[in-house]
Design a protein around this motif. Structure first.
Motif, short mmCIF file in Angstrom:
data_model
loop_
_atom_site.label_atom_id
_atom_site.label_comp_id
_atom_site.label_asym_id
_atom_site.label_seq_id
_atom_site.Cartn_x
_atom_site.Cartn_y
_atom_site.Cartn_z
N GLY A 1 -0.26 2.08 15.30
CA GLY A 1 -1.24 1.67 14.32
C GLY A 1 -0.83 0.46 13.52
N ASP A 2 -0.03 -0.44 14.10
CA ASP A 2 0.37 -1.64 13.38
C ASP A 2 -0.81 -2.61 13.30
OD1 ASP A 2 2.77 -0.42 13.36
OD2 ASP A 2 3.90 -2.03 14.31
N TRP A 3 -0.95 -3.27 12.15
CA TRP A 3 -2.08 -4.17 11.94
C TRP A 3 -1.73 -5.21 10.89
CZ3 TRP A 3 -4.22 -4.00 6.97
CH2 TRP A 3 -3.80 -2.92 6.17
N TYR A 4 -2.57 -6.23 10.82
CA TYR A 4 -2.43 -7.27 9.80
C TYR A 4 -3.81 -7.81 9.51
CZ TYR A 4 -3.49 -10.93 13.13
OH TYR A 4 -4.13 -11.73 14.03
N ASP A 5 -3.93 -8.59 8.47
CA ASP A 5 -5.22 -9.21 8.16
C ASP A 5 -5.00 -10.41 7.24
OD1 ASP A 5 -7.91 -9.63 8.25
OD2 ASP A 5 -8.47 -7.63 7.58
N VAL A 6 -5.87 -11.39 7.38
CA VAL A 6 -5.93 -12.56 6.51
C VAL A 6 -7.35 -12.62 6.00
CG1 VAL A 6 -5.64 -15.05 6.34
CG2 VAL A 6 -4.14 -13.73 7.85
N ILE B 1 -0.51 -6.41 5.74
CA ILE B 1 0.14 -5.91 6.94
C ILE B 1 0.49 -4.45 6.70
CG2 ILE B 1 2.53 -6.49 6.30
CD1 ILE B 1 2.83 -7.42 9.28
N GLY B 2 0.44 -3.65 7.76
CA GLY B 2 0.72 -2.23 7.58
C GLY B 2 0.92 -1.54 8.91
N SER B 3 1.20 -0.25 8.84
CA SER B 3 1.44 0.55 10.04
C SER B 3 0.96 1.97 9.79
CB SER B 3 2.93 0.56 10.39
OG SER B 3 3.18 1.33 11.54
N VAL B 4 0.18 2.50 10.73
CA VAL B 4 -0.34 3.86 10.65
C VAL B 4 0.60 4.80 11.40
CG1 VAL B 4 -2.25 5.37 11.36
CG2 VAL B 4 -2.73 3.13 10.39
N THR B 5 0.78 6.00 10.87
CA THR B 5 1.63 6.99 11.52
C THR B 5 1.07 7.39 12.88
OG1 THR B 5 2.27 7.89 9.37
CG2 THR B 5 2.64 9.28 11.28
N PRO C 1 3.02 14.11 8.77
CA PRO C 1 4.19 13.50 8.14
C PRO C 1 3.80 12.89 6.81
CG PRO C 1 4.02 12.88 10.46
CD PRO C 1 2.75 13.59 10.10
N ASP C 2 4.77 12.71 5.96
CA ASP C 2 4.50 12.15 4.63
C ASP C 2 3.85 10.79 4.78
OD1 ASP C 2 5.60 14.33 3.47
OD2 ASP C 2 7.58 13.45 3.17
N GLY C 3 2.64 10.68 4.27
CA GLY C 3 1.96 9.40 4.28
C GLY C 3 1.21 9.16 5.58
N LEU C 4 0.02 8.59 5.45
CA LEU C 4 -0.78 8.24 6.62
C LEU C 4 -0.45 6.85 7.12
CD1 LEU C 4 -3.16 9.02 8.49
CD2 LEU C 4 -4.66 7.88 6.84
N ALA C 5 -0.11 5.94 6.20
CA ALA C 5 0.13 4.55 6.59
C ALA C 5 0.93 3.87 5.51
CB ALA C 5 -1.19 3.83 6.82
N SER C 6 1.56 2.77 5.90
CA SER C 6 2.20 1.88 4.94
C SER C 6 1.38 0.60 4.87
CB SER C 6 3.64 1.55 5.38
OG SER C 6 3.65 0.83 6.61
N CYS C 7 1.51 -0.12 3.76
CA CYS C 7 0.72 -1.33 3.58
C CYS C 7 1.39 -2.26 2.57
CB CYS C 7 -0.70 -0.99 3.12
SG CYS C 7 -1.76 -2.45 2.87
N LEU C 8 1.43 -3.53 2.91
CA LEU C 8 1.87 -4.58 1.99
C LEU C 8 0.70 -5.53 1.81
CD1 LEU C 8 4.08 -6.19 0.42
CD2 LEU C 8 4.59 -7.34 2.60
#
Length: 782
Positions: free
Chosen positions: A406-411, A423-427, A484-491
């Motif tokens: 589930g890795d992704w990015y956006d502008v 930018i982020g990553s889904v579990t 797992p702890d958390g669905l996704a990370s995001c910056l």
């Protein structure tokens, strides 16, 4: 024992007793060794006057009627008596056995192993029970034999020990057990790889050398590419790819050449041959004897020359069939061991082929799912880099070996010429992760265009992630009661090209790597909060001033967690990690002493002034991922630009209704200076409405700003936190039409809140031919 000694040492152990009877049992008759020998081996019953004769008769009956092979050995391990029950010595002359050691008449067995066991039992008196040995039958060296040998010592009254060897032919039983063991090995090892080529190689590894001397697997190309299966007969002319090869002489592409078909190459079978027949009807073929004169060899002369050249004398061709669809062909050959394949071997080959087909189909299904997930993932990601006046961007997305995650990015273009970077990553991995990623990215983009600050955006995105988490938890299988702890990370970062500032917040994602236009690293410590979906609701922001030409690198975990690489061709010593960054991303990358992965990325970005961003992306991948990574990897590179001062006009207005006319006049003069007089009418209406609303409902100070970017942006700011709302006014209403008019005149409009106050903005399209604001890569505005 005198008679025994005479018989043993005279005539080379002829086995004839004192009465002239043949001393052998089985083929030659009763069995002997002399009356003295019989008396020494077995004592008669106490009080029996005919004990010796009874004992001799019992001994003769024992050797004659025993269902297993019996051998009586002296202290030199020479045979002094035996019977013919052992299948391996049937038909052999007694003179070739009596007086000889077993290794002399059974050279196909391990001599050292047998003598060691026999001497141990003879000296220690221990009982060796059913020890399995493999070898060749003494009477027919072409046949393999498995024997269960038992040794035990006997001590007669004379005190000289003898050794009894009981030999049971267990070839059939052990062959059946060997076949079961091969099947067990197949069930244990096949399917461990989610790669069709790896599964095919595992199949040949199971078959060689325990079952066949050589094995090949040829697969149709369509299943290898994850395409749907086609049931029914396969055209003999269909191309097949050499997926695996193993031989007692070598294995795979690194071993000796497998013949006319190199590893990985496409080829076709001649017809009619056992190969083409198996493809057409899906049934296996057994060729017990291959003499080189068979007519079908002429249909495929190249393979025929290879088979006869290797000395193949027996072969099995088994189709790999699953769900009534043929995936390919398994071919087994014997050219070193003399035994031909038999019907039982054919049944085993069919079992192996079925198990291998299931494993290959599993890999095919995984490849297909991975292809679908990768396609979905790519469709949900931005297509091309967005051309903006604020930044230049380039990215690279690499799916992982285990499947796309589930890795992704956006502008995201924002108001006031700003840009949002995410930018982020889904579990998880697979289609489910890609689908969730699309939902998270859509939610972020929806929140971003509302001009939310990074910390506030992550708070709302965390709420959305918790809803998604609850929905996903409801679809988990039984027993999986939690994620797992958390669905996704995001910056998330927002860059302002007018103020040259960047504000960022993180939800469980590492901060960016930043270098200035001179290649020197720029500190930008972003403290990660909890991942999305944890419900923490508290994220800290960091602000940095970035000179024009600075480069930011946003990355996911896959870029930093690949296998460690060697520092040089000879594998210099590996370096230690540079630090303990959150998430364990600073792992060892032995490119330089004491250099971590972020340091390597900084070193690559130090050449940002010399290279285009797309080339920098490739160089970062080369430095950090020398091999295929297990996880998804995304790298987003952004070069900051600045909007020229002559593209921005700002005025501070007093809180006086009369200033509205002045504001229109100021706007008209600025439009004339920019050559945008075509937008004068619409701009006058927008400025009048926005300034009037700010004076009537807002608080001073009031500021009017015009921005000539990829569109004409008109902004009015005040210190009030009240929010304007668009509504459709009734025909009898005296007001309420201002924002509706703005919405009709502008391309888009919105409200942006700051720490103190708000800004209402409206953007118009520039007239045709006024696209001079476009900045290409490598062109930095002054």
């Amino acid at each position: 024992m005198d008679g025994y000694r005479d018989g043993r040492h005279s005539g080379g152990g002829s086995g004839m007793d004192g009465d002239g009877r043949d001393g052998l049992t089985g083929e030659g008759g009763g069995g002997g060794g002399g009356g003295g020998a019989r008396e020494g081996v077995v004592r008669g019953p106490v009080g029996s006057g005919e004990g010796g004769q009874v004992d001799a008769a019992l001994l003769d009956a024992l050797f004659a009627q025993a269902p297993i092979g019996l051998y009586l050995l002296d202290h030199d391990l020479r045979v002094i008596r035996y019977n013919g029950a052992a299948r391996g010595v049937r038909g052999m002359p007694g003179t070739d056995i009596v007086g000889h050691r077993p290794a002399d008449f059974a050279p196909g067995f391990d001599r050292a192993e047998l003598e060691a066991l026999a001497r141990q039992a003879l000296q220690d008196g221990g009982y060796v029970r059913e020890h399995l040995v493999r070898g060749r039958m003494p009477a027919d060296p072409r046949q393999e034999m498995v024997a269960a040998i038992s040794f035990f010592r006997i001590l007669p009254d004379t005190g000289s020990p003898y050794l009894v060897a009981a030999v049971e032919d267990v070839t059939e039983q052990q062959t059946a057990l060997d076949r079961l063991d091969i099947l067990h090995s197949a069930h244990r090892s096949l399917g461990a790889s989610l790669d069709a080529i790896g599964s095919a190689q595992e199949l040949t590894d199971v078959a060689v050398p325990r079952f066949a001397d050589s094995a090949t697997v040829d697969l149709l190309d369509e299943p290898l590419r994850g395409l749907p299966l086609r049931t029914g007969p396969i055209d003999p002319g269909a191309p097949l790819r050499r997926a695996a090869y193993r031989s007692v002489h070598g294995t795979g592409p690194a071993g000796p050449s497998p013949g006319p078909v190199p590893h990985g190459a496409l080829s076709t079978y001649g017809a009619p041959t056992p190969y083409s027949q198996a493809l057409e009807d899906g049934r296996p073929r057994l060729i017990r004897g291959l003499g080189g004169e068979e007519r079908w060899l002429a249909a495929d002369p190249e393979r025929g020359r290879r088979l006869t050249g290797l000395g193949v004398h027996s072969m099995i061709v088994a189709p790999l069939v699953v769900h009534d669809a043929v995936l390919g062909v398994l071919a087994l050959y014997r050219h070193r061991r003399p035994e031909p394949f038999d019907q039982d071997d054919l049944e085993l080959a069919v079992e192996l082929a079925a198990r291998g087909a299931m494993s290959i189909d599993k890999a095919r299904s995984y490849a297909r799912e991975r292809s679908i997930a990768t396609t979905l993932q790519r469709q949900l990601l931005p297509r091309e880099p967005v051309e903006l006046s604020a930044v230049q961007s380039a990215h690279v997305y690499l799916p992982g070996v285990v499947g796309p995650g589930g890795d992704w990015y956006d502008v995201v273009p924002l108001s006031a010429a700003r840009v949002g970077l995410a930018i982020g990553s889904v579990t998880g991995t697979g289609i489910e992760a890609a689908a969730v990623m699309g939902q998270v990215r859509t939610a972020l983009r929806t929140l971003a265009v509302q001009d939310l600050a990074p910390d506030e955006l992550l708070v709302r995105l965390d709420d959305a992630a918790r809803v998604l988490t609850d929905e996903q938890r409801g679809s988990l299988p039984a027993g999986a009661d939690s994620l797992p702890d958390g669905l996704a990370s995001c910056l998330y970062l927002v860059y302002d090209p007018i103020g040259r500032t960047c504000i960022a917040a993180s939800a469980g994602h590492p901060g960016p790597v930043v270098v200035g236009p001179d290649g020197v690293p720029v500190p930008f410590p972003v403290e990660p909060g909890l991942p999305l979906g944890c419900g923490d609701g508290c994220y800290e922001t960091r602000v940095a001033e970035l000179p024009v030409g600075s480069v930011l690198a946003l990355y996911t975990n896959g870029l930093m967690s690949g296998p460690p690489r060697r520092a040089g061709a000879r594998g210099e010593a590996r370096a230690g990690a540079s630090g303990a960054e959150r998430g364990g991303l600073d792992e060892v990358l032995p490119v330089g002493p004491g250099e971590g992965r972020r340091a390597v990325l900084q070193r690559v970005l130090a050449r940002a002034g010399e290279e285009k961003l797309a080339q920098l992306c490739d160089q970062a991948v080369y430095a950090l991922l020398p091999e295929r990574q297990r996880e998804d990897a995304v790298l987003l590179l952004v070069r900051t630009l600045g909007l020229p001062d002559d593209k921005v006009a700002v005025w501070t207005l007093p809180e006086d209704p009369a200033v509205v006319r002045t504001a229109r006049r100021l706007a008209e003069h600025q439009l004339a200076a920019w050559g945008l007089t075509e937008l004068e009418f619409a701009t006058d209406l927008i400025v009048s409405e926005l300034v009037t609303n700010a004076i009537r409902y807002g608080k001073s100070p009031i500021r009017l700003r015009l921005i000539n970017d990829r569109g004409l942006i008109c902004e009015v700011s005040d210190s009030s936190d009240s929010t304007p709302h668009l509504r459709r006014a009734k025909s009898t209403d005296e007001g309420g039409r201002g924002l509706f008019i703005i919405g009709q005149l502008a391309q888009r409009w919105g409200t942006r809140f700051a720490r103190h106050g708000k800004t209402i903005w409206a953007q118009q399209e520039l007239p045709e031919g006024d696209g001079e604001g476009t900045v290409g890569e490598g062109e930095l505005p002054g």
